[in-house]
Design a protein around this motif. Structure first.
Motif, PDB file in Angstrom:
ATOM      1  N   ILE A  24     115.339  52.684 105.283  1.00 61.54           N
ATOM      2  CA  ILE A  24     114.350  51.817 105.897  1.00 61.54           C
ATOM      3  C   ILE A  24     114.704  50.367 105.591  1.00 61.54           C
ATOM      4  O   ILE A  24     115.548  50.090 104.746  1.00 61.54           O
ATOM      5  CB  ILE A  24     112.938  52.138 105.360  1.00 61.54           C
ATOM      6  CG1 ILE A  24     112.975  52.190 103.834  1.00 61.54           C
ATOM      7  CG2 ILE A  24     112.436  53.443 105.919  1.00 61.54           C
ATOM      8  CD1 ILE A  24     111.657  52.066 103.202  1.00 61.54           C
ATOM      9  N   ASN A  25     114.060  49.447 106.288  1.00 60.04           N
ATOM     10  CA  ASN A  25     114.380  48.023 106.118  1.00 60.04           C
ATOM     11  C   ASN A  25     113.662  47.361 104.950  1.00 60.04           C
ATOM     12  O   ASN A  25     114.175  46.415 104.364  1.00 60.04           O
ATOM     13  CB  ASN A  25     114.048  47.255 107.402  1.00 60.04           C
ATOM     14  CG  ASN A  25     114.988  47.635 108.519  1.00 60.04           C
ATOM     15  OD1 ASN A  25     116.157  47.910 108.290  1.00 60.04           O
ATOM     16  ND2 ASN A  25     114.477  47.666 109.738  1.00 60.04           N
ATOM     17  N   ILE A  80     114.122  57.780 109.662  1.00 61.73           N
ATOM     18  CA  ILE A  80     113.259  58.458 108.690  1.00 61.73           C
ATOM     19  C   ILE A  80     113.255  59.949 109.013  1.00 61.73           C
ATOM     20  O   ILE A  80     112.882  60.355 110.106  1.00 61.73           O
ATOM     21  CB  ILE A  80     111.818  57.912 108.726  1.00 61.73           C
ATOM     22  CG1 ILE A  80     111.801  56.422 108.406  1.00 61.73           C
ATOM     23  CG2 ILE A  80     110.947  58.675 107.731  1.00 61.73           C
ATOM     24  CD1 ILE A  80     110.427  55.788 108.542  1.00 61.73           C
ATOM     25  N   LEU A  98     108.321  50.368 113.357  1.00 63.86           N
ATOM     26  CA  LEU A  98     108.832  51.321 112.381  1.00 63.86           C
ATOM     27  C   LEU A  98     110.014  52.061 113.005  1.00 63.86           C
ATOM     28  O   LEU A  98     109.876  52.662 114.064  1.00 63.86           O
ATOM     29  CB  LEU A  98     107.732  52.302 111.986  1.00 63.86           C
ATOM     30  CG  LEU A  98     107.932  53.151 110.758  1.00 63.86           C
ATOM     31  CD1 LEU A  98     108.097  52.280 109.516  1.00 63.86           C
ATOM     32  CD2 LEU A  98     106.735  54.062 110.559  1.00 63.86           C
ATOM     33  N   ASP A 112     107.764  48.888 105.112  1.00 59.82           N
ATOM     34  CA  ASP A 112     107.970  49.979 106.070  1.00 59.82           C
ATOM     35  C   ASP A 112     107.754  51.332 105.393  1.00 59.82           C
ATOM     36  O   ASP A 112     107.160  52.242 105.977  1.00 59.82           O
ATOM     37  CB  ASP A 112     109.367  49.922 106.679  1.00 59.82           C
ATOM     38  CG  ASP A 112     109.513  48.812 107.709  1.00 59.82           C
ATOM     39  OD1 ASP A 112     108.486  48.211 108.102  1.00 59.82           O
ATOM     40  OD2 ASP A 112     110.666  48.541 108.118  1.00 59.82           O
ATOM     41  N   ALA A 113     108.237  51.458 104.176  1.00 59.44           N
ATOM     42  CA  ALA A 113     108.053  52.709 103.433  1.00 59.44           C
ATOM     43  C   ALA A 113     106.578  52.974 103.173  1.00 59.44           C
ATOM     44  O   ALA A 113     106.090  54.094 103.372  1.00 59.44           O
ATOM     45  CB  ALA A 113     108.824  52.662 102.122  1.00 59.44           C
ATOM     46  N   MET A 161     112.789  57.783 100.507  1.00 61.70           N
ATOM     47  CA  MET A 161     113.390  56.778 101.389  1.00 61.70           C
ATOM     48  C   MET A 161     114.091  55.708 100.571  1.00 61.70           C
ATOM     49  O   MET A 161     113.663  55.386  99.462  1.00 61.70           O
ATOM     50  CB  MET A 161     112.318  56.154 102.292  1.00 61.70           C
ATOM     51  CG  MET A 161     111.684  57.129 103.251  1.00 61.70           C
ATOM     52  SD  MET A 161     110.385  56.391 104.263  1.00 61.70           S
ATOM     53  CE  MET A 161     109.051  56.281 103.074  1.00 61.70           C
TER      54      MET A 161
END
Length: 103
Positions: free
Chosen positions: A74-75, A59, A54, A79-80, A100
Motif C-alpha cells: 500500500i502507499n 491488497i 484505495l 490507506d492501511a 500489508m
C-alpha cells in the motif's frame, strides 16, 4: 427381509461419514464456513472497490473462519487504516489481521 435392514444401516453409515467429513476442525473449515468466508471475502473486496483512492489491486484478501487477513503493498499507513476499517465493518468479520506493507 434381511436386505432392508442392511441397506438402511449402509445408508446411515454413509450419512454419518458424510456429515463428519463436512464438519470443521481447528485447522480446516466445514462446507458452510467455506461458503461464508467466500462471501465475506467478496464483500470486503467490494467495499475496497467502492472506496475511492484505495488501490485494491495491490491488497490481497483471505478469510478463514471469519478472520480476514489483508496483505500486499500500500502507499501509506492511512490507506492501511482505511482498508482495516472497511474490512472490520463487514458483517461476519470476527477480526482483521494486517500483513500489508508500505511501499
Amino acid at each position: 427381509m434381511t436386505i432392508k435392514p442392511l441397506v438402511l444401516a449402509t445408508l446411515l453409515a454413509v450419512a454419518a461419514v458424510s456429515s463428519i467429513s463436512c464438519a470443521s476442525t481447528r485447522t480446516s473449515e466445514g462446507t458452510g464456513e467455506y461458503v461464508d468466508d467466500t462471501v465475506i471475502t467478496a464483500k470486503v473486496k467490494s467495499a475496497f472497490l467502492a472506496e475511492e483512492g484505495l488501490k485494491v489491486a495491490e491488497i490481497n484478501v483471505e478469510t478463514f473462519k471469519g478472520v480476514v487477513q489483508l496483505s500486499g503493498f500500500i502507499n501509506s499507513r492511512a490507506d492501511a487504516d482505511r482498508a482495516i476499517a472497511l474490512a472490520r465493518g463487514i458483517s461476519g468479520v470476527t477480526s482483521v489481521k494486517d500483513d500489508m506493507r508500505i511501499k
